[in-house]
Every structure is written in structure tokens, then in C-alpha cells.
Enzyme design. Structure first.
Site, PDB file in Angstrom:
ATOM      1  N   SER A  31       3.520   0.414   0.317  1.00 20.73           N
ATOM      2  CA  SER A  31       4.259   1.450  -0.188  1.00 20.73           C
ATOM      3  C   SER A  31       3.877   2.647   0.809  1.00 20.73           C
ATOM      4  O   SER A  31       3.127   2.933   1.247  1.00 20.73           O
ATOM      5  CB  SER A  31       3.583   1.881  -1.600  1.00 20.73           C
ATOM      6  OG  SER A  31       4.200   2.959  -2.105  1.00 20.73           O
ATOM      7  N   TYR A  42      -2.567   3.926  -7.545  1.00 20.82           N
ATOM      8  CA  TYR A  42      -1.366   2.859  -7.049  1.00 20.82           C
ATOM      9  C   TYR A  42      -1.474   2.736  -5.641  1.00 20.82           C
ATOM     10  O   TYR A  42      -1.547   1.754  -5.015  1.00 20.82           O
ATOM     11  CB  TYR A  42      -0.054   3.263  -7.698  1.00 20.82           C
ATOM     12  CG  TYR A  42       1.005   2.569  -6.974  1.00 20.82           C
ATOM     13  CD1 TYR A  42       1.049   1.228  -7.259  1.00 20.82           C
ATOM     14  CD2 TYR A  42       1.797   3.188  -6.077  1.00 20.82           C
ATOM     15  CE1 TYR A  42       2.125   0.544  -6.736  1.00 20.82           C
ATOM     16  CE2 TYR A  42       2.921   2.537  -5.465  1.00 20.82           C
ATOM     17  CZ  TYR A  42       2.952   1.289  -5.617  1.00 20.82           C
ATOM     18  OH  TYR A  42       4.213   0.655  -5.072  1.00 20.82           O
TER      19      TYR A  42
END
Length: 325
Positions: free
Chosen positions: A127, A152
Site C-alpha cells: 500500500s 494498517y
């Protein structure tokens, strides 16, 4: 011989499976169909995929190591496209245990299966959030990424480090994809485009954080899939053929768009003006993302290219059709 796609009922997984099947490949898809967001939407994606020749689905959680190892033993995958993960920056602040299980334990299980059953190439989703509060733009894969600002992001950076270790120790070939704000048809309900569209059509205000002073490198899902398709037969290489390699690629449009301009595009596609509710910055958010995609372009000769106006219009068309709005 088949390709494995984890997270096959997810947003990017759905589009990836569809493209691979249309290209004539046999695809095994797995997903745990959790209720982080609408299972009905996930099932609708699977229903469409079930019509494609060469697609086979199994409900499975990557946290279940014995089941995953049996799957690898039965199919001896040529490539693995690992897209299963617990997504969402804000959700990670309230539910950290879910991220540890899915994104850390689950990914370790995938690496262990690859270690034992040796696919030619592991492609896994990382990501852009790993860049955290980095201020040098555009973000380069050569930048230091040691200060994630959300759990995350930390799990995604940990995935990259785990892959580095396994490639070094066991000779695996892996490509990690730092994905930049993916959007498009069949998108997730927890993402801004979906939430904005739903609110505008229902006459509710939309929440715009940091008073709109944010920008994202919005990347249309078809450009993500095209990148995966081109990378699949081109695992990274090293000077020593038996040596493992974990190579990182940014996948983004390479062009940041302000959040307010993004909302303008959505209003134009819907033909409705939004009621904008301006709010302060949220914890875990970053001000701006911008991908340097030169590594991807040099390796596979492709640069994401779908413009926001066209991509948002496609999402709105899909949303109206699916929800009969």
C-alpha cells in the site's frame, strides 16, 4: 496448473480474476467472505465470476494454515496473486487484532505455502500508506519508509519485510505492489467514492476532511489489473539465478488530484451538487500521495493512464445499475 488469487471476492480481486480468466488462464480464487463490508456485494461479484470459464472458487481463510497448505499441494500454482487482507486505515484503530491475524499471520501462511510449493512468482498487495508522513514527492520505491502513521500501514510494511526475508532465505521471487488509492466499478463501500456517491444520491452531506486540503494519486482499478497481468510472467531477477528477489513497485496514476477536484468530478458524473461538510484532519491520514511509477514502467513498459473523470463516470454507472438508483 493454475493461478491462485486470494481475496477473489474483493474489489481488486474480482477485477483481477475476471481479466485472468478472459485471458484464458485457469484461476483458483479463495476468500473468507467476512462481514467487514456487505457480503451481498461480495457474493454478487462471485456470481458474475462464476460465469467465466476457468474460474473455481473456495471459501477459505488464509489464517487457516492447514487448509492453505492443502490447497497449494493439490494445485501446484504457477503464480500466486495475494490480494486478501484486512483493509482500511480508520478501522485498524478500533480493531487491531483483525489486522494482525489477516495481514501478518495470514501473509506469513502464504509465504510458508510458497516456500514449500514454489510458485514461479508471488505478487502481493502492499500500500502507498507505507510512505506515512514522508514529505518528499513523488514517493519513490527507493525512499525510506520506516514511519507508518497507522496500524494498517505498519502491517503492509511488515509484509514487505517478511517477503524480503523469505526471498533471501528460500529463493522465492516476489513483487510487492504499493497501490495508490484504487477506485472503480464494484468498489468497496468503506471507500470515499462509494460513501460520497451514496450520500449525494440520498441528499445527505459528505464529510470532507482537513477542509479539503488533501490530494490523492487516484488509480483506476483497470490500471492496477493491467499492471498485475504484465508483471505475472515477469518475476524479478538477480545476477544469481537461484537467488530470491523481492522487488517493490508503485502502482499509481502518477498525478495527484485534490480531494475537492475529485468531488467536482463526482458531482459532474451524478449531475447533482453535494452538500459539503468540512472537518478537521483525521488521525492516520496523510496530506498528499503521489507515485513515482518509473520502476513499473521500466520493468513492464506500462504506466497507469485512466483519468479521474473517466474512471469516476464508470463507477457511477456501475453503482446506479447495481443499486437501481
Amino acid at each position: 496448473m493454475a493461478v491462485l488469487v486470494t481475496g477473489a471476492a474483493g474489489f481488486i480481486g474480482y477485477h483481477t480474476v475476471k481479466r485472468l480468466c478472459l485471458d484464458g488462464l485457469d484461476v483458483i480464487g479463495i476468500d473468507n467472505l467476512n462481514d467487514y463490508y456487505s457480503v451481498t456485494l461480495k457474493q454478487a461479484r462471485l456470481d458474475r465470476l462464476s460465469e467465466l470459464q476457468g474460474f473455481h472458487f473456495q471459501t477459505m481463510d488464509i489464517v487457516d494454515k492447514p487448509a492453505l497448505m492443502t490447497l497449494f499441494e493439490d494445485h501446484r500454482f504457477t503464480e500466486v496473486v495475494h490480494l486478501a487482507a484486512q483493509a482500511g486505515v480508520r478501522y485498524s484503530m478500533d480493531n487491531p487484532d483483525v489486522y494482525v491475524q489477516s495481514n501478518l499471520v495470514g501473509f506469513l501462511n502464504v509465504l510458508e505455502a510458497c516456500r514449500h510449493y514454489r510458485p514461479a512468482h508471488l505478487i502481493y498487495a502492499s500500500s502507498s500508506s507505507v510512505y506515512g508522513g514522508n514529505s518528499a514527492l513523488p514517493f519513490s520505491v527507493n525512499d525510506a519508509v520506516e514511519h507508518p502513521v497507522s496500524l494498517y500501514a505498519a502491517t503492509k510494511r511488515a509484509n514487505e519485510l517478511l517477503a524480503d526475508s523469505y526471498c533471501h532465505l528460500y529463493g522465492l521471487k516476489a513483487s510487492g505492489l504499493r497501490l495508490f488509492t484504487v477506485y472503480g466499478p464494484w468498489g468497496r463501500p468503506d471507500m470515499a467514492l462509494f460513501k460520497f456517491t451514496e450520500a449525494i444520491l440520498q441528499g445527505r452531506p459528505i464529510d470532507i476532511y482537513n477542509h479539503g486540503q488533501m490530494a490523492r494519486d487516484f488509480t483506476f482499478v483497470d490500471d492496477i489489473v493491467e499492471s498485475i497481468v504484465r508483471l505475472r510472467p515477469k518475476p524479478p531477477v538477480s545476477d544469481k539465478e537461484a537467488e530470491g528477489v523481492n522487488r517493490i513497485f508503485n502502482i499509481g496514476r502518477g498525478l495527484p488530484v485534490s480531494l475537492l477536484d475529485f468531488v467536482d468530478c463526482l458531482e459532474a458524473a451524478l449531475g447533482i451538487k453535494a452538500h459539503r461538510n468540512f472537518l478537521p484532519m483525521q488521525a492516520g491520514d496523510v496530506l498528499k500521495t503521489w507515485a513515482d511509477v518509473s520502476a513499473l514502467s521500466d520493468w513492464v513498459g506500462f504506466t497507469p493512464q485512466v483519468e479521474v473523470e473517466a474512471g469516476v463516470t464508470q463507477f457511477v454507472r456501475c453503482y446506479r445499475h447495481f443499486y437501481q438508483v
